[in-house]
Enzyme design. Structure first.
Site, PDB file in Angstrom:
ATOM      1  N   SER A 121       0.900  -1.206   0.013  1.00  0.00           N
ATOM      2  CA  SER A 121      -0.100  -0.121   0.126  1.00  0.00           C
ATOM      3  C   SER A 121       0.804   1.197  -0.110  1.00  0.00           C
ATOM      4  O   SER A 121       1.884   1.332   0.759  1.00  0.00           O
ATOM      5  CB  SER A 121      -0.807   0.032   1.288  1.00  0.00           C
ATOM      6  OG  SER A 121      -1.660   1.317   1.513  1.00  0.00           O
ATOM      7  N   TYR A 143      -3.139   5.529  -4.485  1.00  0.00           N
ATOM      8  CA  TYR A 143      -4.572   5.950  -4.530  1.00  0.00           C
ATOM      9  C   TYR A 143      -4.363   7.355  -5.405  1.00  0.00           C
ATOM     10  O   TYR A 143      -3.192   7.960  -5.502  1.00  0.00           O
ATOM     11  CB  TYR A 143      -4.907   6.401  -3.245  1.00  0.00           C
ATOM     12  CG  TYR A 143      -5.263   5.130  -2.277  1.00  0.00           C
ATOM     13  CD1 TYR A 143      -6.441   4.713  -2.340  1.00  0.00           C
ATOM     14  CD2 TYR A 143      -4.489   4.823  -1.415  1.00  0.00           C
ATOM     15  CE1 TYR A 143      -6.965   3.708  -1.471  1.00  0.00           C
ATOM     16  CE2 TYR A 143      -4.792   3.732  -0.458  1.00  0.00           C
ATOM     17  CZ  TYR A 143      -5.885   3.060  -0.719  1.00  0.00           C
ATOM     18  OH  TYR A 143      -6.321   2.223   0.082  1.00  0.00           O
ATOM     19  N   THR A 169      -6.133   1.718  -6.726  1.00  0.00           N
ATOM     20  CA  THR A 169      -7.349   1.204  -5.810  1.00  0.00           C
ATOM     21  C   THR A 169      -8.264   2.357  -5.886  1.00  0.00           C
ATOM     22  O   THR A 169      -8.040   3.367  -5.471  1.00  0.00           O
ATOM     23  CB  THR A 169      -6.798   1.132  -4.454  1.00  0.00           C
ATOM     24  OG1 THR A 169      -5.953  -0.141  -4.180  1.00  0.00           O
ATOM     25  CG2 THR A 169      -8.006   0.983  -3.392  1.00  0.00           C
ATOM     26  N   LYS A 271      -8.287  -1.919  -9.182  1.00  0.00           N
ATOM     27  CA  LYS A 271      -8.893  -2.705  -7.984  1.00  0.00           C
ATOM     28  C   LYS A 271      -9.985  -2.010  -7.589  1.00  0.00           C
ATOM     29  O   LYS A 271      -9.939  -0.652  -7.512  1.00  0.00           O
ATOM     30  CB  LYS A 271      -7.652  -2.708  -6.885  1.00  0.00           C
ATOM     31  CG  LYS A 271      -8.450  -3.478  -5.817  1.00  0.00           C
ATOM     32  CD  LYS A 271      -7.302  -3.761  -4.563  1.00  0.00           C
ATOM     33  CE  LYS A 271      -7.902  -4.377  -3.139  1.00  0.00           C
ATOM     34  NZ  LYS A 271      -8.778  -3.392  -2.624  1.00  0.00           N
ATOM     35  N   HIS A 295     -13.179  -3.823  -1.357  1.00  0.00           N
ATOM     36  CA  HIS A 295     -12.401  -3.363  -0.418  1.00  0.00           C
ATOM     37  C   HIS A 295     -12.524  -4.127   1.243  1.00  0.00           C
ATOM     38  O   HIS A 295     -12.461  -3.451   2.026  1.00  0.00           O
ATOM     39  CB  HIS A 295     -12.450  -1.830  -0.006  1.00  0.00           C
ATOM     40  CG  HIS A 295     -11.216  -1.395   0.417  1.00  0.00           C
ATOM     41  ND1 HIS A 295     -10.082  -0.877  -0.420  1.00  0.00           N
ATOM     42  CD2 HIS A 295     -10.589  -0.963   1.729  1.00  0.00           C
ATOM     43  CE1 HIS A 295      -9.078  -0.222   0.005  1.00  0.00           C
ATOM     44  NE2 HIS A 295      -9.172  -0.457   1.252  1.00  0.00           N
TER      45      HIS A 295
END
Length: 407
Positions: A121, A143, A169, A271, A295
Site C-alpha cells: 500500500s 491512490y 485502488t 482494483k 475493499h
C-alpha cells in the site's frame, strides 16, 4: 510449506506455533493484540453487510466431487501481470501494518518464501525500497492523491525501487460509520498515546515486549507515518494526515486511470471493480488486470460479495484483461471456487494480517501454507491435475447466486 510428516510430528497437546486454520489465526491474533489493533483488522463499513457477505457467499457454493481417479501430481503455478507465482494466492495491499515491528517487511518475506507476489500500500508503514528488497515480486498500490505530479513521482519511485507493477485502488470511501464502533488509532505513538492505551497494553505483555525490543534495538519510537507518499528519506505524513489529503483530492476520472496506465512503465491493475460496465471501461482505459473487489467490506455497505460479481465480469472481459478476486478468502476451497468461476488468482487481506498478528512472518507463511494445502485438497477432490482445469462444472451454484451489475 511444512510437509505432512513434519506436521504429524507436532504435538497437539502442547502450545504450538502452528495453527491449522485461518479462523485459529484470527483467534490467536485477538488474544495477542491490543483491542484497538485487533479491531482495526476486522472493521467493516456501517452494518458490515458486505464484509459478512464476502465470506458467507462462499458457503453457498458447493463442489461436485469425484471419489475415484484423483491425480498423483497437481500443478498450481500461474502468473499475474507477468509475474510467475507458485500458487494463485497473492498479498493484497493494506495500509499501516504496524501489527509487528517489521510489518510489511515481515509479510513480504513470507510471500517471497512461499513464491508469491506482494501488494504494498502507498499508506504502508515501510518504504517500498525495503519491501522490494526482500520480495522482488512487489506490486505498488496507489491512490489518486494530490495532483498528477505527485502521483507520477510515486509511480517513478516505485519503478526505481523495483516494483513489477502498480495497483490502482478505487474501492475505498473509508466510512467512519461502524455499528460496533471504530478502533482507537493514535495519530502517533508518543508518550501521551501510550498512557491512553496503557489499559489495553497491560493485558498484552507479549505484544508489548516485541515492540519494546524493537525500540531498544532501533533506539527510536515506532511511528505511524506513510513513507511512500514522499521522496525517499523524507518523513511522510501520518496515516490520518495522508487520509486527510486523500479526502481533499477530487476522485479520479476514467481519463485519470488511463493516464496512469500510459505513464507507468509496466503492468497496471485496477482494483475495485464489481460492475460489468466498469470492467469494460477499465479495458478501454488500457489496464492489464482488474481486481473484482469491494475493499473487504470497507467501502459502500450493501455492495454484493466480490465472488457474486466475479463470473459475469469474467464472461464480459476475461478475454481482454486478467481478472483476480479480492474479498472473503479464508480457505483453500474458497480459492478453488474463485478459480472455477474464472479468476486467474485471488488476493488476501485479513487472512494474512491475522497470521501476522498471531505469529509474525511465520504466521503469514502458515496462512499461505493452509491456503495452498486447502487448494490441493480441492484439486484432489475434483479429480484435477491443474488449477487450469477447474471450471463452473465443478461447482453447485444456486440459481440466484450471481449479481450481474451494470450489464
Amino acid at each position: 510449506m511444512a510437509s505432512l510428516s513434519e506436521l504429524a510430528e507436532l504435538n497437539p497437546w502442547r502450545k504450538n506455533p502452528w495453527f491449522e486454520s485461518v479462523a485459529e489465526a484470527q483467534r490467536r491474533a485477538k488474544k495477542k493484540l491490543p483491542k484497538s489493533v485487533y479491531m482495526a483488522l476486522i472493521a467493516g463499513s456501517e452494518r458490515g453487510l458486505t464484509r459478512d457477505d464476502n465470506t458467507d457467499a462462499f458457503g453457498e457454493l458447493g463442489f461436485k466431487p469425484h471419489v475415484v481417479g484423483a491425480k498423483a501430481e497437481r500443478s498450481m503455478e500461474t502468473s499475474v501481470m507477468g509475474q510467475p507465482i507458485s500458487f494463485p494466492v497473492m498479498i493484497s495491499p493494506t495500509g499501516v501494518q504496524a501489527v509487528t515491528p517489521d510489518g510489511e517487511v515481515d509479510v513480504a518475506r513470507a510471500a517471497a518464501a512461499r513464491g508469491t507476489a506482494m501488494g504494498l500500500s502507498s499508506f504502508a508503514s515501510k518504504p517500498i525500497e525495503e519491501v522490494a528488497a526482500v520480495n522482488p515480486q512487489t506490486f505498488f498500490q496507489v491512490y489518486w492523491l494530490g495532483g498528477k505530479e505527485e502521483v507520477l513521482a510515486r509511480l517513478e519511485r516505485a519503478k526505481a525501487a523495483g516494483a513489477k507493477g502498480v495497483i490502482i485502488t478505487t474501492d475505498w470511501s473509508f466510512s467512519i460509520g461502524r455499528d460496533w464502533g471504530s478502533p482507537e488509532i493514535p495519530e502517533k505513538l508518543d508518550a501521551k498515546a501510550m498512557v491512553k492505551l496503557a489499559p489495553e497494553l497491560a493485558v498484552r505483555p507479549r505484544w508489548v515486549t516485541e515492540w519494546a525490543k524493537s525500540v531498544i534495538e532501533n533506539k527510536a519510537m515506532p511511528d505511524l507515518t506513510t513513507p511512500n507518499l514522499v521522496a525517499p528519506g523524507e518523513v511522510g505524513p501520518t496515516f490520518f494526515g495522508a487520509y486527510g489529503e486523500w479526502q481533499g483530492t477530487p476522485p479520479p476520472t476514467w481519463e485519470d486511470i488511463a493516464w496512469i496506465a500510459r505513464n507507468f512503465d509496466g503492468p497496471v491493475m485496477l482494483k475495485g471493480i464489481t460492475r460489468v460496465d466498469d470492467a469494460k471501461r477499465a479495458v478501454d482505459a488500457g489496464v492489464t488486470a482488474i481486481s473484482v473487489s469491494n475493499h473487504g467490506g470497507n467501502n459502500l455497505d450493501g455492495t454484493p460479495a466480490s465472488i457474486r460479481c466475479l463470473a459475469p465480469i469474467v464472461d464480459a472481459v476475461g478475454g481482454d484483461v486478467e481478472v483476480v478476486l479480492d474479498g472473503g478468502i479464508r480457505r483453500g476451497g474458497d480459492v478453488a471456487k474463485a478459480l472455477a468461476l474464472g479468476a486467474r488468482a485471488v488476493m488476501i487481506g485479513r487472512a494474512y494480517l491475522w497470521g501476522l498478528g498471531a505469529n509474525g512472518q511465520t504466521g503469514v507463511e502458515n496462512v499461505l501454507d493452509l491456503l495452498r494445502m486447502g487448494l490441493d485438497s480441492a484439486l484432489i477432490g475434483t479429480g484435477k491435475s491443474s488449477i487450469s482445469e477447474l471450471s463452473r462444472d465443478d461447482l453447485i451454484i444456486p440459481e440466484d447466486f450471481f449479481r450481474r451489475l451494470g450489464e
